[in-house]
Design a protein around this motif. Structure first.
Motif, mmCIF file in Angstrom:
data_model
loop_
_atom_site.group_PDB
_atom_site.id
_atom_site.type_symbol
_atom_site.label_atom_id
_atom_site.label_comp_id
_atom_site.label_asym_id
_atom_site.label_seq_id
_atom_site.Cartn_x
_atom_site.Cartn_y
_atom_site.Cartn_z
ATOM 1 N N GLU B 84 0.848 -1.197 0.000
ATOM 2 C CA GLU B 84 0.000 0.000 0.000
ATOM 3 C C GLU B 84 0.880 1.243 0.000
ATOM 4 O OE1 GLU B 84 0.130 -1.818 2.944
ATOM 5 O OE2 GLU B 84 -1.401 -3.315 2.536
ATOM 6 N N ARG B 85 0.441 2.221 -0.711
ATOM 7 C CA ARG B 85 1.193 3.476 -0.762
ATOM 8 C C ARG B 85 0.298 4.617 -0.303
ATOM 9 N NH1 ARG B 85 5.031 1.190 -0.187
ATOM 10 N NH2 ARG B 85 6.259 0.128 -1.752
ATOM 11 N N LEU B 86 0.899 5.544 0.436
ATOM 12 C CA LEU B 86 0.153 6.710 0.909
ATOM 13 C C LEU B 86 -0.222 7.592 -0.282
ATOM 14 C CD1 LEU B 86 -0.708 7.931 3.585
ATOM 15 C CD2 LEU B 86 1.466 9.117 3.700
ATOM 16 N N TYR B 87 0.716 7.763 -1.190
ATOM 17 C CA TYR B 87 0.484 8.561 -2.405
ATOM 18 C C TYR B 87 0.598 7.652 -3.612
ATOM 19 C CZ TYR B 87 0.897 12.767 0.354
ATOM 20 O OH TYR B 87 0.698 13.757 1.283
ATOM 21 N N GLY B 88 -0.416 7.644 -4.451
ATOM 22 C CA GLY B 88 -0.382 6.810 -5.643
ATOM 23 C C GLY B 88 -0.384 5.335 -5.282
ATOM 24 N N THR B 89 0.208 4.538 -6.168
ATOM 25 C CA THR B 89 0.220 3.092 -5.967
ATOM 26 C C THR B 89 1.667 2.619 -5.940
ATOM 27 O OG1 THR B 89 0.249 2.660 -8.322
ATOM 28 C CG2 THR B 89 -1.917 2.923 -7.304
ATOM 29 N N ASN B 90 1.828 1.305 -5.880
ATOM 30 C CA ASN B 90 3.192 0.757 -5.889
ATOM 31 C C ASN B 90 3.731 0.605 -7.311
ATOM 32 O OD1 ASN B 90 5.477 -0.265 -4.456
ATOM 33 N ND2 ASN B 90 4.939 -2.294 -5.215
ATOM 34 N N ARG B 91 3.095 1.218 -8.290
ATOM 35 C CA ARG B 91 3.607 1.132 -9.660
ATOM 36 C C ARG B 91 4.868 2.005 -9.785
ATOM 37 N NH1 ARG B 91 -0.010 3.724 -12.636
ATOM 38 N NH2 ARG B 91 1.162 3.147 -14.466
ATOM 39 N N VAL B 92 5.752 1.570 -10.666
ATOM 40 C CA VAL B 92 7.037 2.278 -10.815
ATOM 41 C C VAL B 92 6.817 3.747 -11.178
ATOM 42 C CG1 VAL B 92 9.149 2.390 -12.203
ATOM 43 C CG2 VAL B 92 8.338 0.190 -11.358
ATOM 44 N N ALA B 93 5.852 4.006 -12.048
ATOM 45 C CA ALA B 93 5.616 5.390 -12.486
ATOM 46 C C ALA B 93 5.221 6.279 -11.305
ATOM 47 C CB ALA B 93 4.529 5.417 -13.560
ATOM 48 N N ASP B 94 4.364 5.766 -10.418
ATOM 49 C CA ASP B 94 3.932 6.561 -9.257
ATOM 50 C C ASP B 94 5.088 6.764 -8.279
ATOM 51 O OD1 ASP B 94 1.439 6.753 -10.280
ATOM 52 O OD2 ASP B 94 0.486 5.333 -8.924
ATOM 53 N N LEU B 95 5.856 5.688 -8.046
ATOM 54 C CA LEU B 95 6.991 5.795 -7.127
ATOM 55 C C LEU B 95 8.021 6.782 -7.667
ATOM 56 C CD1 LEU B 95 7.351 1.991 -6.384
ATOM 57 C CD2 LEU B 95 6.625 3.716 -4.754
ATOM 58 N N GLU B 96 8.228 6.728 -8.975
ATOM 59 C CA GLU B 96 9.209 7.617 -9.595
ATOM 60 C C GLU B 96 8.806 9.078 -9.394
ATOM 61 O OE1 GLU B 96 9.547 7.113 -13.824
ATOM 62 O OE2 GLU B 96 11.598 7.860 -13.836
ATOM 63 N N ARG B 97 7.511 9.346 -9.529
ATOM 64 C CA ARG B 97 7.042 10.721 -9.348
ATOM 65 C C ARG B 97 7.306 11.191 -7.913
ATOM 66 N NH1 ARG B 97 0.969 13.241 -9.379
ATOM 67 N NH2 ARG B 97 1.693 15.272 -8.717
ATOM 68 N N ASP B 173 -13.748 14.131 4.346
ATOM 69 C CA ASP B 173 -13.322 14.965 3.229
ATOM 70 C C ASP B 173 -12.016 14.433 2.614
ATOM 71 O OD1 ASP B 173 -13.726 17.042 1.515
ATOM 72 O OD2 ASP B 173 -12.640 18.504 2.725
ATOM 73 N N CYS B 174 -11.121 13.945 3.455
ATOM 74 C CA CYS B 174 -9.870 13.369 2.941
ATOM 75 C C CYS B 174 -9.886 11.839 2.985
ATOM 76 C CB CYS B 174 -8.681 13.871 3.756
ATOM 77 S SG CYS B 174 -8.325 15.621 3.502
ATOM 78 N N HIS B 175 -10.379 11.293 4.115
ATOM 79 C CA HIS B 175 -10.264 9.843 4.308
ATOM 80 C C HIS B 175 -11.405 9.068 3.653
ATOM 81 C CE1 HIS B 175 -6.816 10.019 7.045
ATOM 82 N NE2 HIS B 175 -7.381 11.083 7.589
ATOM 83 N N ALA B 176 -12.314 9.752 2.991
ATOM 84 C CA ALA B 176 -13.475 9.157 2.303
ATOM 85 C C ALA B 176 -14.538 8.744 3.321
ATOM 86 C CB ALA B 176 -13.085 7.980 1.430
ATOM 87 N N VAL B 177 -15.772 8.687 2.840
ATOM 88 C CA VAL B 177 -16.915 8.404 3.717
ATOM 89 C C VAL B 177 -16.743 7.054 4.404
ATOM 90 C CG1 VAL B 177 -19.413 8.074 3.744
ATOM 91 C CG2 VAL B 177 -18.413 9.829 2.289
ATOM 92 N N ASP B 178 -16.139 6.090 3.697
ATOM 93 C CA ASP B 178 -15.973 4.755 4.285
ATOM 94 C C ASP B 178 -14.646 4.609 5.046
ATOM 95 O OD1 ASP B 178 -14.170 4.788 2.249
ATOM 96 O OD2 ASP B 178 -14.986 3.077 1.146
ATOM 97 N N ALA B 179 -13.927 5.713 5.230
ATOM 98 C CA ALA B 179 -12.651 5.736 5.970
ATOM 99 C C ALA B 179 -11.556 4.922 5.292
ATOM 100 C CB ALA B 179 -12.841 5.265 7.418
ATOM 101 N N ARG B 180 -11.756 4.615 4.018
ATOM 102 C CA ARG B 180 -10.764 3.798 3.310
ATOM 103 C C ARG B 180 -9.644 4.636 2.683
ATOM 104 N NH1 ARG B 180 -10.020 -1.286 4.765
ATOM 105 N NH2 ARG B 180 -11.986 -2.295 5.196
ATOM 106 N N GLY B 181 -9.706 5.954 2.901
ATOM 107 C CA GLY B 181 -8.608 6.817 2.465
ATOM 108 C C GLY B 181 -8.659 7.192 0.995
ATOM 109 N N ASP B 182 -7.665 7.977 0.590
ATOM 110 C CA ASP B 182 -7.595 8.458 -0.795
ATOM 111 C C ASP B 182 -6.118 8.682 -1.125
ATOM 112 O OD1 ASP B 182 -7.707 9.700 -3.205
ATOM 113 O OD2 ASP B 182 -9.079 11.292 -2.594
ATOM 114 N N ASN B 183 -5.577 7.785 -1.945
ATOM 115 C CA ASN B 183 -4.135 7.899 -2.229
ATOM 116 C C ASN B 183 -3.818 8.985 -3.251
ATOM 117 O OD1 ASN B 183 -4.989 6.663 -4.529
ATOM 118 N ND2 ASN B 183 -3.891 4.754 -4.201
ATOM 119 N N ALA B 184 -4.830 9.714 -3.708
ATOM 120 C CA ALA B 184 -4.547 10.859 -4.588
ATOM 121 C C ALA B 184 -4.091 12.054 -3.759
ATOM 122 C CB ALA B 184 -5.781 11.222 -5.401
#
Lengths: 300, 244
Positions: B84-97, B173-184
């Motif tokens: 799991e990643r706080l920002y984006g996903t574990n894809r190389v492109a997201d990590l690189e950013r 507002d940030c963590h989403a209504v279901d508290a599942r978060g938002d990695n954007a």
């Protein structure tokens, strides 16, 4: 007998000539390079870039991120047409930005200027993010700002109000003093409120316990200071406010308690980085002001 | 004759070094030109990237993230061996950013859309108006989060906390209504049983809600070459892939 005059050495003359020729050739090449230079240009796009626009690179990773953002799909699944479209947009943006610089929009456009100021401020503080203090440095910061890391003070109280009453009104003041005495004697808040015609001033839905800052905002500085000094169960003297006369009965008072360094290590790190960022920004501004030639009219 | 052989040896050594440098240059170019998601499937590029990244990781990243990438929950440094990643996903492109521009790094392209407000302060949030919470309200939110993660909590307090989460607290507002978060925006999933700061104790959660959070990661774009940043992204991606 006079010794014969030394014969001129042909090799030393030759080396002198070669040296002079080399110097003239070097100066010629340097002069040509200096006066006919067209800048360093390349027709080869480096592997980290996806395009060069007037030698300004468009980073491949920016292109990938932009493509994914616009199409909403992973880059590997985007079509050549989609990639071409995004690249065309990025090239267009780069051309327009370059033209904007030629037209000196940073000098005239307020939005551009605001963005530049913010970006320079952020950039000045960037080194704070790479600063990795050790525990000794964090401890030092913690010791110097220990009061910032105490727990919040919490207070539970009853605020009773005699509406529209003034402190100069002797009857109203006597009523409040009697109500305070009844509370001190152990009478319940609702009973005292009923008996003396007071209302409990609590906002609907608010919880009985409040942080000090919230209690101060609710009570005002004078009443809060009196209430904070009370023992639980005790009541303040009547204090006049805009809406009337108040007395406050303190129920609980949990004063701020210092916390251990280990409990607040993450917060200390964040705060010390923020403090460094502020110092870096101030130093950057001082440096820029020192370097700038600023002329101010006699009467600005 | 001896000098001749010595000269030949030096020339051959030079050629070998040049060939090696050319080979590495070609691999770096291939790493950069490859589609990020495909690198994990190319054993040559993957091995090259990991070998390139390892010493750089020790030099620049291990101070915060640790030599084994497991982070430090005491300082809110994430365990990068988890997928799991706080920002984006574990894809190389997201990590690189993230490595290029950082998190709240001061770089204009950094992840910097939000941070956790400090609800026990008079002005909890600098970006827009958010009401402070009373101590009991923070306690209710803590109960809601603990209950949602299977820990012991007062059910009545948890129910009040759930209501606060979707109303006054503005947590949704940030963590989403279901508290599942938002990695954007870097808002973690609050129900996955793993915590960025601490271990989910009452004290840990109370501290996060009371004092706020907002970790940083430097921008490496001006420090490391692009191929090294791509190699680091592949290295981190692979660490999580291998661990999972």
């Amino acid at each position: 007998m006079m010794p014969p005059a030394p014969l001129p050495d042909p090799t030393s003359r030759r080396s002198l000539l070669l040296f002079a020729a080399g110097a003239i050739l070097g100066l010629g090449i340097a002069g040509y390079g200096l006066f006919s230079a067209r800048g360093t240009t390349t027709h080869h796009v480096p592997p980290e870039d996806v395009a060069l626009v007037n030698q300004r690179p468009i980073l491949r990773s920016d292109f990938i991120a932009q493509t994914e953002a616009e199409t909403g799909t992973p880059f590997a699944r985007t079509s050549a047409a989609e990639r071409g479209h995004v690249l065309d947009e990025m090239i267009r943006e780069e051309i327009f930005v370059q033209r904007g610089l030629e037209l000196d929009f940073p000098g005239t456009d307020p939005d551009t200027r605001t963005a530049l100021v913010a970006a320079v401020e952020q950039q000045a503080a960037a080194d704070a993010t790479t600063w990795q203090p050790d525990d000794a440095e964090l401890q030092q910061y913690f010791s110097a700002h220990q009061e910032d890391y105490a727990t919040n003070g919490v207070m539970v109280f009853h605020d009773l109000l005699l509406q529209e009453a003034r402190a100069s009104d002797n009857d109203a003041r006597a009523t409040m003093l009697a109500a305070a005495a009844a509370l001190r004697a152990g009478a319940s808040v609702p009973a005292v409120a009923r008996s003396y015609g007071l209302s409990e001033k609590t906002q609907p839905g608010t919880r009985p316990e409040q942080f000090y800052f919230a209690a101060r905002a609710m009570l005002g500085g004078a009443l809060f200071a009196q209430a904070q000094a009370l023992a639980p169960g005790d009541v303040t003297a009547p204090v006049e406010a805009e809406d009337g006369l108040h007395i406050v009965q303190l129920v609980e008072n949990h004063r701020p308690v210092p916390r251990e360094f280990a409990q607040v290590r993450a917060q200390v790190l964040a705060d010390s980085r923020r403090a460094l960022a502020t110092r870096l920004q101030a130093a950057n501004e001082r440096y820029l002001r020192d370097q700038a030639e600023i002329l101010i009219a006699g009467t600005p | 004759m001896r000098w001749l052989w010595l000269g030949v040896g030096v020339v051959l050594l030079g050629l070998g070094v040049a060939a090696q440098a050319a080979h590495r240059g070609a691999l770096r170019a291939a790493l950069l030109r490859a589609e990020p998601d495909s690198i994990a499937m190319d054993a040559t590029l993957l091995d090259f990237a990991k070998a390139e990244a390892r010493p750089v990781w020790q030099q620049h990243c291990a101070a915060c993230h640790g030599a084994t990438l497991r982070g430090d929950a005491g300082l809110g440094v994430p365990d990068l061996t988890r997928p799991e990643r706080l920002y984006g996903t574990n894809r190389v492109a997201d990590l690189e950013r993230t490595i290029l521009y950082g998190i709240r790094s001061g770089h204009p392209k950094a992840w910097n859309r939000a941070e956790m407000p400090a609800f026990a302060r008079p002005t909890p949030y600098r970006r827009y108006a958010v009401a402070s919470l009373a101590p009991g309200e923070i306690g209710d939110l803590v109960a809601f989060l603990r209950a949602g993660n299977g820990a012991s909590a007062d059910p009545a307090a948890a129910a009040r906390g759930r209501a606060l989460f979707g109303a006054k607290g503005q947590c949704f507002d940030c963590h989403a209504v279901d508290a599942r978060g938002d990695n954007a925006i870097g808002a973690p999933d609050l129900l996955r049983g793993a915590w960025l700061y601490g271990r989910g104790t009452v004290a840990d959660l109370t501290d996060s809600i009371s004092d706020g959070r907002g970790g940083v990661c430097p921008a490496w774009v001006a420090v490391l070459p692009p191929s090294t940043i791509r190699a680091l992204a592949v290295f981190v991606h692979d660490a999580a892939r291998t661990a999972s």
